[in-house]
Structure formats: C-alpha cells, structure tokens
Design a protein around this motif. Structure first.
Motif, mmCIF file in Angstrom:
data_model
loop_
_atom_site.group_PDB
_atom_site.id
_atom_site.type_symbol
_atom_site.label_atom_id
_atom_site.label_comp_id
_atom_site.label_asym_id
_atom_site.label_seq_id
_atom_site.Cartn_x
_atom_site.Cartn_y
_atom_site.Cartn_z
ATOM 1 N N ARG A 1 -7.331 17.007 -33.667
ATOM 2 C CA ARG A 1 -6.877 17.717 -32.460
ATOM 3 C C ARG A 1 -5.603 18.511 -32.721
ATOM 4 N NH1 ARG A 1 -9.065 12.884 -30.321
ATOM 5 N NH2 ARG A 1 -7.063 11.790 -30.243
ATOM 6 N N ALA A 2 -4.772 18.059 -33.674
ATOM 7 C CA ALA A 2 -3.572 18.815 -34.041
ATOM 8 C C ALA A 2 -3.919 20.133 -34.713
ATOM 9 C CB ALA A 2 -2.684 17.981 -34.963
ATOM 10 N N SER A 3 -5.156 20.240 -35.224
ATOM 11 C CA SER A 3 -5.625 21.491 -35.836
ATOM 12 C C SER A 3 -6.416 22.343 -34.854
ATOM 13 C CB SER A 3 -6.484 21.176 -37.068
ATOM 14 O OG SER A 3 -5.714 20.531 -38.065
ATOM 15 N N GLY A 4 -6.464 21.924 -33.599
ATOM 16 C CA GLY A 4 -7.052 22.765 -32.555
ATOM 17 C C GLY A 4 -8.463 22.440 -32.145
ATOM 18 N N VAL A 5 -9.052 21.356 -32.667
ATOM 19 C CA VAL A 5 -10.432 20.996 -32.314
ATOM 20 C C VAL A 5 -10.390 19.883 -31.264
ATOM 21 C CG1 VAL A 5 -12.665 20.205 -33.152
ATOM 22 C CG2 VAL A 5 -11.187 21.585 -34.644
ATOM 23 N N PRO A 6 -10.855 20.126 -30.037
ATOM 24 C CA PRO A 6 -10.693 19.154 -28.938
ATOM 25 C C PRO A 6 -11.770 18.069 -28.906
ATOM 26 C CG PRO A 6 -11.687 21.138 -28.079
ATOM 27 C CD PRO A 6 -11.449 21.385 -29.557
ATOM 28 N N LEU A 7 -12.001 17.402 -30.038
ATOM 29 C CA LEU A 7 -13.002 16.338 -30.080
ATOM 30 C C LEU A 7 -12.354 15.012 -29.701
ATOM 31 C CD1 LEU A 7 -15.829 15.213 -30.836
ATOM 32 C CD2 LEU A 7 -14.947 14.909 -33.168
ATOM 33 N N ASP A 8 -12.879 14.378 -28.672
ATOM 34 C CA ASP A 8 -12.404 13.064 -28.237
ATOM 35 C C ASP A 8 -13.614 12.331 -27.677
ATOM 36 O OD1 ASP A 8 -11.334 10.853 -26.726
ATOM 37 O OD2 ASP A 8 -9.394 11.851 -26.680
ATOM 38 N N HIS A 9 -13.979 11.219 -28.311
ATOM 39 C CA HIS A 9 -15.206 10.526 -27.905
ATOM 40 C C HIS A 9 -15.112 9.940 -26.506
ATOM 41 C CE1 HIS A 9 -17.550 10.947 -31.528
ATOM 42 N NE2 HIS A 9 -16.482 10.682 -32.244
ATOM 43 N N ARG A 10 -13.902 9.752 -26.003
ATOM 44 C CA ARG A 10 -13.770 9.273 -24.624
ATOM 45 C C ARG A 10 -14.293 10.323 -23.642
ATOM 46 N NH1 ARG A 10 -7.478 8.007 -24.696
ATOM 47 N NH2 ARG A 10 -7.611 9.990 -25.813
ATOM 48 N N LYS A 11 -14.242 11.602 -24.043
ATOM 49 C CA LYS A 11 -14.777 12.694 -23.223
ATOM 50 C C LYS A 11 -16.178 13.110 -23.662
ATOM 51 C CE LYS A 11 -11.303 14.186 -20.451
ATOM 52 N NZ LYS A 11 -11.412 14.375 -18.975
ATOM 53 N N ASP A 12 -16.367 13.238 -24.976
ATOM 54 C CA ASP A 12 -17.617 13.801 -25.500
ATOM 55 C C ASP A 12 -18.754 12.792 -25.562
ATOM 56 O OD1 ASP A 12 -16.572 16.465 -26.048
ATOM 57 O OD2 ASP A 12 -15.368 15.497 -27.588
ATOM 58 N N ASN A 13 -18.433 11.519 -25.818
ATOM 59 C CA ASN A 13 -19.442 10.440 -25.817
ATOM 60 C C ASN A 13 -18.867 9.260 -25.039
ATOM 61 O OD1 ASN A 13 -21.480 11.590 -27.785
ATOM 62 N ND2 ASN A 13 -19.655 11.600 -29.071
ATOM 63 N N PRO A 14 -18.771 9.381 -23.715
ATOM 64 C CA PRO A 14 -18.038 8.365 -22.934
ATOM 65 C C PRO A 14 -18.615 6.960 -23.084
ATOM 66 C CG PRO A 14 -18.529 10.303 -21.592
ATOM 67 C CD PRO A 14 -19.314 10.436 -22.854
ATOM 68 N N TYR A 15 -17.748 6.000 -23.123
ATOM 69 C CA TYR A 15 -18.103 4.580 -23.188
ATOM 70 C C TYR A 15 -17.160 3.848 -22.260
ATOM 71 C CZ TYR A 15 -14.132 4.839 -26.384
ATOM 72 O OH TYR A 15 -12.894 5.102 -26.933
ATOM 73 N N CYS A 16 -17.544 2.658 -21.842
ATOM 74 C CA CYS A 16 -16.711 1.832 -20.948
ATOM 75 C C CYS A 16 -16.308 2.576 -19.672
ATOM 76 C CB CYS A 16 -15.454 1.335 -21.668
ATOM 77 S SG CYS A 16 -15.768 0.105 -22.947
ATOM 78 N N GLY A 17 -17.130 3.516 -19.234
ATOM 79 C CA GLY A 17 -16.838 4.221 -17.984
ATOM 80 C C GLY A 17 -15.712 5.224 -18.066
ATOM 81 N N TYR A 18 -15.405 5.737 -19.258
ATOM 82 C CA TYR A 18 -14.300 6.693 -19.391
ATOM 83 C C TYR A 18 -14.545 7.985 -18.614
ATOM 84 C CZ TYR A 18 -11.022 4.598 -22.704
ATOM 85 O OH TYR A 18 -10.048 3.823 -23.281
ATOM 86 N N GLU A 19 -15.808 8.255 -18.286
ATOM 87 C CA GLU A 19 -16.083 9.477 -17.530
ATOM 88 C C GLU A 19 -15.467 9.459 -16.137
ATOM 89 O OE1 GLU A 19 -19.664 6.684 -17.258
ATOM 90 O OE2 GLU A 19 -18.314 7.434 -18.817
ATOM 91 N N GLN A 20 -15.096 8.273 -15.637
ATOM 92 C CA GLN A 20 -14.495 8.210 -14.302
ATOM 93 C C GLN A 20 -12.972 8.316 -14.337
ATOM 94 O OE1 GLN A 20 -14.909 4.263 -12.454
ATOM 95 N NE2 GLN A 20 -15.271 3.392 -14.500
ATOM 96 N N TYR A 21 -12.387 8.415 -15.532
ATOM 97 C CA TYR A 21 -10.927 8.499 -15.647
ATOM 98 C C TYR A 21 -10.488 9.956 -15.804
ATOM 99 C CZ TYR A 21 -11.063 3.453 -16.337
ATOM 100 O OH TYR A 21 -11.262 2.096 -16.165
ATOM 101 N N ASP A 22 -9.368 10.258 -15.197
ATOM 102 C CA ASP A 22 -8.806 11.614 -15.247
ATOM 103 C C ASP A 22 -7.728 11.655 -16.323
ATOM 104 O OD1 ASP A 22 -7.981 14.193 -14.723
ATOM 105 O OD2 ASP A 22 -6.618 13.589 -13.108
ATOM 106 N N PHE A 23 -7.995 12.353 -17.420
ATOM 107 C CA PHE A 23 -7.002 12.521 -18.478
ATOM 108 C C PHE A 23 -7.341 13.768 -19.271
ATOM 109 C CE2 PHE A 23 -10.481 10.234 -20.379
ATOM 110 C CZ PHE A 23 -10.554 10.649 -21.695
#
Length: 411
Positions: free
Chosen positions: A242-264
């Motif tokens: 992400r420091a190189s500009g690629v916004p990959l985060d599995h909490r957003k891209d492949n949600p687990y543990c209900g992360y899709e309901q969290y705002d971040f």
C-alpha cells in the motif's frame, strides 16, 4: 535473471559512471547477522559492497529450525492453534485467525456472533501491537532512542489486555476452531475503550517526535523506493504494498469476520519509499482504533463457541451431569474431530500483509498437508531491489521498514 543481466541492471540503477567503475573496483562482502540487532531476528544478509554502496544483497534464512508446517501435520486440528501464533509472535492473532478460519471452512462450523466480534477486536489490537514494535525498534535502528520508550508504553498496556483475556502476554493461542477458548472478562471492553483513548494520544506523540524530524526525513525520504509494478511483481502485500500505491487490503477485498460492516479506509501512498512505509503504520493505527471502537459497540452477550459438541468442548459443568458430554469431551481431547476430505485456503490481512493457511484434509483427525502463506517471507524479496545503489546505512533503514519477522520467514 542471469548474472550478466543482474550486473547490467545494477549498473543501470547505480548510474552509468558508477556502473562502469564497478567493473574496476574490488567488491567487499560483509555478513550482517544472523546475530545482529538490526536484522530483527536470526536473518543473515550477505552484502556485497563497493565502498559504501550496496551492489548485491543475499538473504540467508533457516536458523530458527521451527518446522511448524510439518508439525501441524502431526497434531490434531485444535492442537494446531498452539503453533499458529508462534509463526508471527508480534501479530499472533493474525496467524491464529487465518488458521481457525481455514479449518472452520473445512468443517462448515457456525461461529457465534460474539466470538466473531471479539476476534475482530483482538485482530486489530494485535495489528496495533505489531506496529508499535515496528515504530519503536525501527526508529531505534535509525538512532532515535526516545520513540522506543513511548511506543513500548502502549505496547505494555496492550499485552496487559491480552493477558487479561487468556493469561498470556504473547503467543496467546486464544482462538479455537468454532469460536474462542473462553469468554472475555466483564470489565475488558471498558479497559479496551480506555486504551484506545490512550492510543489516540500516543499516535499524536509519535508524529510529533519524528514525523518532522530533519534527520529522520533525510534517512527515510526517497530511500529504498519500490514502485507499484515492482511491488506487484515481487508479490508484496500489506503496508509495504500500500505504501507503493496499490490499495489491496483483504479486509475490504475479501472480507472475513464481518469486516464488510465496518467503516474504515485503506490508506495508501504513491511514494513507495521508506518514509511512506513508516507513515503507513502510523496511519493504520488510526484505522484500527476506528474499527475496534465500532466492534465494541457491536459486542453483544451470547455464546462464544460453536454449539456442535463434535467441534467444541462441552461446558465443564455439563460433565458432572451428562454422560454424552463426557463422551464428547473424551473424543475431542484424545482424538479430535474429522473434517471432510478437501482443501481450503482463507487469506486474512495481518500487520505484514496477506497470511493464509492452505490445508489439505484426508478425512483424518490431523491435516494431511499444511502450507503457510507468510507475508514476511515474500516481502523479504524486495530487499535487494530496494537496497542496490543505496549506502550501507540505508540498508538498515530499508530492512526496518520492510518489517520482517523471522518466524514468519523460517517456519
């Protein structure tokens, strides 16, 4: 890439004049580690130097002799929880969560809502814990002693919270296939909320201490640049990607543990240098704090284990009155459960990037194969690219900002 291509690549990155001079100078090889405070573990680096400039870096691993992946294959699935946190002893809950999620997918286990919410809280607190060690020890590598004490003030408060939940300050082994080993103490959510207020103030102090410090900026800005395309080619994940500009985060891209309901937010930078990698952890503190505050509001009373007695141990009080409970307890402790035949992989976003457990089941009580996708192992590939052409002192900075944990590398 062959030796000739590597030499021409180095010459190109060092510059035409320095690259030509490289052919006529004597290269000196230095051993850094495996017992060296700046290698953050038992890592040996063979560094080829032309004067003060790095022309090649070769990492050597294999000094830990842990053999966790093979050990998993000779333990029951529930016993594997003991080994997962030891793979990354700074963000233990990341590996624990990845492991139990994979086994639960094999079993189609039903994890109670309360257990899932507690997992999110501990997952994010573990991320904060890892980044605190990163800030403290990383700046220590650069000669800044004061931030170490500030960061470890919050770190100690955090491990007190971990100890209150499960009795251990590190290598917790608190998660279980199907939920948690036990419920959290009644006063624990209030203590976590109090810590978050402390952490908010702490992040402000860290920023004041070094973010505008001219010595720190000279040591980090423009040092060890990894462009986005190179980061992707090398398989980097987590804050380094992400420091190189690629916004990959599995909490957003492949949600687990209900992360899709969290705002971040998924924080990124386009710079790709050591300064960006430092700042990435500071900014992620804020997002983790935000997630934990939301999770505390979602925390509701309820069970913390899958009610299926073939997966979870029965409550101790049932053993006094129920023969079925005694039988389930005996079978689970002595033999464990038998997932159906199949294979599974569930990625999670740890403090260092994507971690996942590829597990193959043959229907027995122990995994047939376990392969850990450990982010530190992959991220370490970027070291040579980022260091070639830099000075030796910059190598220490770059290694600190890549943030490897050697248990994660040599597993």
């Amino acid at each position: 890439m062959g030796p000739d291509h590597q030499e021409s690549d180095r010459a190109e990155r060092l510059g035409a004049d320095e690259g030509e001079a490289l052919m006529h100078t004597e290269i000196m090889s230095l051993n850094v580690g495996p017992q060296h405070p700046s290698t953050h573990g038992v890592l040996r680096l063979v560094v080829d130097m032309d004067g003060e400039y790095v022309v090649k870096v070769t990492p050597h691993m294999g000094y830990l002799h842990t053999g966790f992946e093979k050990t998993f294959e000779h333990r029951t699935y529930q016993q594997g929880v003991t080994y997962a946190p030891r793979t990354d002893y700074l963000h233990c809950f990341g590996h624990e969560l990845a492991y139990v999620l994979s086994v639960e997918k094999l079993l189609s286990a039903q994890v109670p809502e309360r257990a899932t919410t507690v997992r999110v809280i501990l997952h994010e607190l573990g991320r904060i814990h890892s980044h605190l060690v990163f800030v403290g020890t990383g700046l220590l590598d650069l000669g800044a002693l004061t931030p170490f004490f500030y960061a470890f003030r919050e770190k100690e408060a955090l491990v007190d919270l971990f100890e209150a939940v499960c009795g251990y300050r590190m290598n917790q082994g608190y998660f279980r296939v199907g939920g948690l080993s036990r419920d959290i103490p009644d006063d624990w959510p209030a203590r976590v909320a109090k810590f978050l207020d402390q952490m908010d103030r702490g992040v402000d102090e860290y920023s004041t201490l070094f973010s505008q410090n001219p010595i720190f900026l000279d040591r980090a800005k423009g040092v060890g640049v990894i462009p986005a395309d190179v980061a992707l080619d090398l398989g980097l994940t987590g804050p380094n990607l992400r420091a190189s500009g690629v916004p990959l985060d599995h909490r957003k891209d492949n949600p687990y543990c209900g992360y899709e309901q969290y705002d971040f937010n998924v924080v990124t930078s386009q710079d790709g240098d050591s300064l960006a990698r430092f700042n990435m952890r500071l900014l992620e503190f804020r997002e983790s704090i935000k997630i934990v505050r939301q999770a505390l509001k979602l925390l509701k009373p309820g069970p913390v284990k899958d009610p299926n007695r073939k997966i979870s141990l029965p409550p101790r009080h049932e053993l006094e009155t129920s023969m079925e409970a005694v039988i389930h307890h005996f079978k689970l402790v002595t033999e464990g459960f038998h997932p159906p035949t199949g294979e599974v992989y569930v990625p999670v976003e740890s403090a260092r990037g994507e971690v996942g457990y590829y597990i193959v089941s043959d229907g027995g009580s122990m995994p047939y194969r376990v392969k850990i996708r450990a982010p530190s192992f992959v991220n370490l590939q970027a070291l040579e690219y980022a260091c070639v052409g830099a000075q030796f002192a910059d190598l220490i900075t770059i290694l600190a900002t890549i943030d490897p944990v050697l248990g994660d590398v040599d597993r």
